[in-house]
Write a protein that holds these residues in place. Structure first.
Motif, short mmCIF file in Angstrom:
data_model
loop_
_atom_site.label_atom_id
_atom_site.label_comp_id
_atom_site.label_asym_id
_atom_site.label_seq_id
_atom_site.Cartn_x
_atom_site.Cartn_y
_atom_site.Cartn_z
N LYS A 195 0.79 -1.24 -0.03
CA LYS A 195 -0.04 -0.03 0.23
C LYS A 195 0.97 1.37 0.01
O LYS A 195 0.56 2.29 -0.62
CB LYS A 195 -0.93 -0.13 1.17
N TRP A 196 2.11 1.16 0.39
CA TRP A 196 2.86 2.40 0.60
C TRP A 196 3.97 2.30 -0.54
O TRP A 196 5.10 3.19 -0.49
CB TRP A 196 3.74 2.31 2.17
N ASP A 197 3.74 1.43 -1.37
CA ASP A 197 4.87 1.17 -2.66
C ASP A 197 6.13 1.04 -2.12
O ASP A 197 7.02 1.30 -2.79
CB ASP A 197 4.84 2.57 -3.45
N PHE A 198 6.35 0.17 -1.06
CA PHE A 198 7.84 -0.19 -0.50
C PHE A 198 8.11 -1.39 -1.46
O PHE A 198 7.34 -2.30 -1.58
CB PHE A 198 7.73 -0.55 1.08
N ALA A 199 9.20 -1.33 -1.83
CA ALA A 199 9.88 -2.39 -2.73
C ALA A 199 10.09 -3.69 -2.02
O ALA A 199 10.90 -3.70 -1.00
CB ALA A 199 10.81 -2.00 -3.49
N LEU A 200 9.23 -4.82 -2.23
CA LEU A 200 9.33 -5.99 -1.28
C LEU A 200 10.34 -6.82 -2.08
O LEU A 200 10.47 -6.97 -3.12
CB LEU A 200 8.22 -6.55 -1.23
N ASP A 201 11.18 -7.44 -1.03
CA ASP A 201 12.03 -8.40 -1.56
C ASP A 201 11.31 -9.92 -1.55
O ASP A 201 11.10 -10.47 -0.74
CB ASP A 201 13.40 -8.55 -0.36
N GLU A 202 11.28 -10.14 -2.87
CA GLU A 202 10.50 -11.52 -3.15
C GLU A 202 11.34 -12.81 -2.61
O GLU A 202 10.53 -13.70 -2.27
CB GLU A 202 10.10 -11.45 -4.62
N ASN A 203 12.55 -12.84 -2.52
CA ASN A 203 13.22 -13.77 -2.11
C ASN A 203 12.65 -14.01 -0.64
O ASN A 203 12.75 -15.21 -0.04
CB ASN A 203 14.65 -13.42 -2.01
N VAL A 204 12.54 -12.77 0.19
CA VAL A 204 12.08 -13.03 1.56
C VAL A 204 10.93 -13.50 1.71
O VAL A 204 10.58 -14.57 2.48
CB VAL A 204 12.22 -11.61 2.09
#
Length: 370
Positions: free
Chosen positions: A338-347
């Motif tokens: 929602k905050w457009d924070f780039a998520l680490d998909e590996n995590v």
């Protein structure tokens, strides 16, 4: 205290587990508040009390330790115990907080939580903290239920420092689930006779889901005490009132009987949801638990999330660590996206591979063919 975008309230397994995930995802603007210390509730357990879910190191075979709150960790490995004491589990949580360098504010009590258009203001004993989101994880152990008149005259099981400190005698334990049966078994192990006054019956506690029944660990210990003759059961009867009678106590039962106890009755009637402290910010279900969206956010207050044993979704009960840890990633993904924070998909993949990312609630029924 400086402001943070996310404030996690509670440094138990839910708060520490949630904080570890935020750290792993690279999110730094958060703090974990606790009025005591990390794992405070576990340090308050009776010294003989142990986790009913077994710990085991099975990561290499896709089975994360049931009591772990982060991938790659195992209380069983750390302490070489299958059933950890409260103190041992508190130490495990403290080790995690130190290892992951979590931003902690111990000794910080939350007095009030206010919702504003742009977020929250949190009144604490160290001043006001502002945040855009709050993740509430205060647990339940600090909030014992006293559901009948005079219950405060009894001794709630959460107030027992050690069962060995109670003098030997005949005890009445009030309650019909895990807390009551643990109290009965512990008292019996020190030579006392115990009568459990329970509104249900043991044979009714036979569901496969341990959230709705007695765990195998508890049943096994209870059966041993029963076979020795130390424990008896008064089934399908409730205590309506508890009164004193000189140095003794009278239990007034729902069937009209009055029972005299020469020892202080043990009240093991469970706990309230920790979310009751901020009850106005949640809508509540008939089961006494907060109503949540599919992302564990309050249906009444945006950006207020719930973690820990009070999480419910229809028939899915997340009251054990191995259950509620499956929701950390659901909250993190929803909020940070929602905050457009780039998520680490590996995590996120790591959490999904470790059964810590349950976003499909249709598979939560526990069924065993034999």
């Amino acid at each position: 205290m400086e402001n943070n975008e996310i404030v996690i309230v509670g440094a138990g397994p839910a708060g520490i587990g949630m904080g570890i995930l935020l750290k792993k995802l690279g999110f730094e603007s958060f703090v974990i508040l606790d009025k005591g210390r990390v794992g405070a509730s576990f340090w308050q357990w009776p010294e003989e009390m142990k986790l009913i879910t077994p710990s085991f190191t099975g990561q290499g075979f896709g089975a994360l330790d049931l009591n772990a709150v982060a991938p790659g960790t195992s209380p069983a490995f750390t302490f070489q115990r299958e059933h950890l004491s409260g103190q041992e589990y508190g130490e495990y949580l403290a080790l995690l907080a130190e290892h992951f360098e979590l931003p902690l504010a111990e000794g910080t009590a939350v007095h009030k939580l206010h919702k504003h258009d742009d977020g929250f203001s949190i009144e604490t004993n160290h001043g006001i903290i502002k945040s855009k989101a709050v993740i509430w994880g205060t647990g339940e152990f600090q909030f014992p239920k006293l559901p009948f008149t005079g219950a405060e005259l009894g001794l709630h099981n959460s107030k027992v420092a050690a069962w060995r400190q109670l003098k030997k005698g005949h005890y009445y334990v009030i309650g019909g689930y895990e807390s009551a049966m643990d109290a009965a078994e512990q008292l019996a192990s020190y030579g006392s006779d115990v009568t459990v006054v329970m509104p249900n019956a043991l044979q009714e506690n036979a569901e496969a889901d341990p959230s709705r029944s007695l765990s195998p660990y508890t049943r096994e210990r209870l059966e041993q005490a029963y076979e020795k003759g130390n424990v008896q059961f008064l089934e399908h009867v409730s205590v309506r009132k508890l009164t004193t009678n000189g140095a003794a106590y009278d239990l007034h039962l729902s069937d009209g009987r009055r029972i005299r106890s020469e020892t202080r009755p043990i009240v093991a009637t469970g706990f309230h949801s920790g979310a009751e402290q901020i009850s106005r910010l949640f809508a509540w279900g008939e089961d006494g638990k907060p109503l949540l969206t599919k992302e564990d956010m309050s249906t009444k207050t945006e950006h207020l999330y719930l973690i820990g044993p009070s999480v419910r979704h229809q028939n899915a009960v997340f009251c054990f660590i191995y259950k509620f840890r499956q929701r950390f990633a659901v909250i993190a993904e929803h909020l940070l996206k929602k905050w457009d924070f780039a998520l680490d998909e590996n995590v996120l993949a790591e959490y999904r591979n470790n059964q810590m990312f349950l976003d499909d609630l249709s598979c939560c029924e526990v069924e065993c063919e034999c």
